[in-house]
Design a protein around this motif. Structure first.
Motif, PDB file in Angstrom:
ATOM      1  N   ASP A  72       1.429  -1.015   0.142  1.00 37.32           N
ATOM      2  CA  ASP A  72      -0.080   0.226  -0.249  1.00 37.32           C
ATOM      3  C   ASP A  72       1.080   0.935  -0.012  1.00 37.32           C
ATOM      4  N   THR A 106      -0.987  -1.103  -4.448  1.00 36.29           N
ATOM      5  CA  THR A 106      -2.453  -0.389  -3.903  1.00 36.29           C
ATOM      6  C   THR A 106      -2.630   1.046  -3.437  1.00 36.29           C
ATOM      7  N   ASN A 166      -3.601   5.334  -3.386  1.00 36.28           N
ATOM      8  CA  ASN A 166      -4.796   6.116  -2.993  1.00 36.28           C
ATOM      9  C   ASN A 166      -4.358   7.881  -3.976  1.00 36.28           C
ATOM     10  N   LYS A 213     -10.056   2.261  -9.476  1.00 40.47           N
ATOM     11  CA  LYS A 213     -10.768   1.869  -7.404  1.00 40.47           C
ATOM     12  C   LYS A 213     -11.896   3.077  -7.270  1.00 40.47           C
ATOM     13  N   SER A 273     -12.422  -2.694  -0.583  1.00 38.70           N
ATOM     14  CA  SER A 273     -11.374  -2.543   0.554  1.00 38.70           C
ATOM     15  C   SER A 273     -12.346  -2.255   2.127  1.00 38.70           C
ATOM     16  N   PHE A 280     -11.318  -0.930   5.326  1.00 37.17           N
ATOM     17  CA  PHE A 280     -10.285   0.059   6.070  1.00 37.17           C
ATOM     18  C   PHE A 280     -10.866  -0.151   7.164  1.00 37.17           C
ATOM     19  N   ARG A 292      -8.387   3.267   9.998  1.00 34.38           N
ATOM     20  CA  ARG A 292      -9.880   4.531  10.374  1.00 34.38           C
ATOM     21  C   ARG A 292     -11.290   4.326  11.010  1.00 34.38           C
ATOM     22  N   ALA A 303      -7.802  -3.097   4.215  1.00 36.48           N
ATOM     23  CA  ALA A 303      -7.032  -1.791   4.421  1.00 36.48           C
ATOM     24  C   ALA A 303      -6.961  -1.104   4.682  1.00 36.48           C
ATOM     25  N   SER A 304      -6.350  -0.139   5.577  1.00 32.80           N
ATOM     26  CA  SER A 304      -6.154   1.258   6.550  1.00 32.80           C
ATOM     27  C   SER A 304      -5.140  -0.202   7.507  1.00 32.80           C
ATOM     28  N   ARG A 336      -2.601  -0.332  10.045  1.00 30.16           N
ATOM     29  CA  ARG A 336      -1.904  -0.200  11.163  1.00 30.16           C
ATOM     30  C   ARG A 336      -0.577  -0.531  10.996  1.00 30.16           C
ATOM     31  N   THR A 349      -2.979  -5.202   2.161  1.00 30.31           N
ATOM     32  CA  THR A 349      -2.473  -4.302   1.512  1.00 30.31           C
ATOM     33  C   THR A 349      -2.242  -3.838   2.597  1.00 30.31           C
TER      34      THR A 349
HETATM   35  C1  E4P Z   1      -5.697   1.531  -0.096  1.00 25.93           C
HETATM   36  O1  E4P Z   1      -6.487   0.755  -0.546  1.00 25.93           O
HETATM   37  C2  E4P Z   1      -6.243   2.699   1.452  1.00 25.93           C
HETATM   38  O2  E4P Z   1      -6.818   3.729   0.405  1.00 25.93           O
HETATM   39  C3  E4P Z   1      -5.096   2.448   2.309  1.00 25.93           C
HETATM   40  O3  E4P Z   1      -5.215   1.440   2.815  1.00 25.93           O
HETATM   41  C4  E4P Z   1      -5.643   3.302   3.910  1.00 25.93           C
HETATM   42  O4  E4P Z   1      -5.343   3.385   4.201  1.00 25.93           O
HETATM   43  P1  E4P Z   1      -5.230   4.395   5.278  1.00 25.93           P
HETATM   44  O5  E4P Z   1      -6.009   5.083   5.693  1.00 25.93           O
HETATM   45  O6  E4P Z   1      -3.860   4.106   6.324  1.00 25.93           O
HETATM   46  O7  E4P Z   1      -4.396   6.182   4.633  1.00 25.93           O
END
Ligand code: E4P
Length: 221
Positions: free
Chosen positions: A6, A26, A28, A87, A131, A133, A136, A170-171, A173, A190
């Motif tokens: 990512d 991925t 963004n 996306k 995806s 998140f 977040r 996704a997202s 951490r 990712t």
């Molecule tokens: C990937 O596809 C997402 O856009 C990404 O994992 C978002 O991650 P973040 O919340 O750390 O910005």
């Protein structure tokens, strides 16, 4: 489980790819902006560079928020390379575009998913990936398990109805997010390079390695 990187940073993408475990990437608009890349041509060239590094699906996000605009942009993005996955944000106009892309055999990743309901709708419209998140949602709900609970619900629903849509967590951490996703059985995670590297670490590995090397040196002065 597939591992995607990512990132929009070419050095990071190359480093991750050198491990030999990366199945896709991925990006963004925020990750691309972080690299200081401006203008459609430069951004598209950047996506092409990522496609040249990674063997696998590369998600490139649309900027349009109308169905017509998303469809036009999706066609342009998918012409960059066969690896490109369009996306699309989880909005009403995005859903209509997902249905169009699915009927026209263009791969999609429905992004900004924060509930099982949103994932269900995207799957119903034929998204290739959703995806959700995790990080977040944890922050928003002030509950460190909120993201993983959502992932479990999505997995249950997709299993109940045999949806082909892949869960692309996704997202991410931290390594715990990755392991929890693996326990649930997501198709893809990712991850930023940092969390990927942290997966290899354990304090006892360092202590054990130091001891082995010290003992070798003592025995082989
Ligand atoms: C990937 O596809 C997402 O856009 C990404 O994992 C978002 O991650 P973040 O919340 O750390 O910005």
């Amino acid at each position: 489980m597939k591992f995607f990187i990512d990132s929009g940073n070419l050095d990071e993408i190359k480093s991750a790819n050198n491990f030999g475990i990366i199945d896709g990437a991925t990006t963004n608009p925020s990750l691309i902006a972080k690299e200081g890349i401006k203008g459609k041509k430069n951004i598209f060239d950047h996506y092409k560079k990522i496609c040249d590094i990674i063997e696998g699906d590369i998600s490139a996000e649309v900027i349009s928020t109308t169905t017509k605009g998303i469809i036009k942009e999706g066609h342009e993005l998918s012409e960059i390379d066969d690896k490109i996955v369009v996306k699309v944000p989880m909005i009403e106009d995005g859903i209509k575009a997902l249905d169009y892309f699915s009927k026209n055999k263009i791969k999609t990743n429905c992004t900004l998913i924060f509930s099982a309901a949103q994932a269900l709708i995207a799957a119903k419209c034929g998204a290739t990936y959703v995806s959700p998140f995790i990080g977040r949602l944890d922050d928003w709900e002030k509950d460190k398990n909120a993201g993983i609970k959502m992932i479990k619900d999505i997995k249950n629903i997709f299993t109940n109805y045999n949806y082909n849509t892949e869960i692309l967590a996704a997202s991410i951490r931290n390594p715990k997010h990755i392991i929890e996703c693996a326990k649930v059985g997501v198709n893809v995670i990712t991850t930023p390079l940092k969390s990927l590297l942290e997966l290899t670490k354990h304090p006892l590995t360092d202590v054990g390695l130091k001891q082995f090397l010290d003992d070798y040196k003592k025995n082989n002065p």
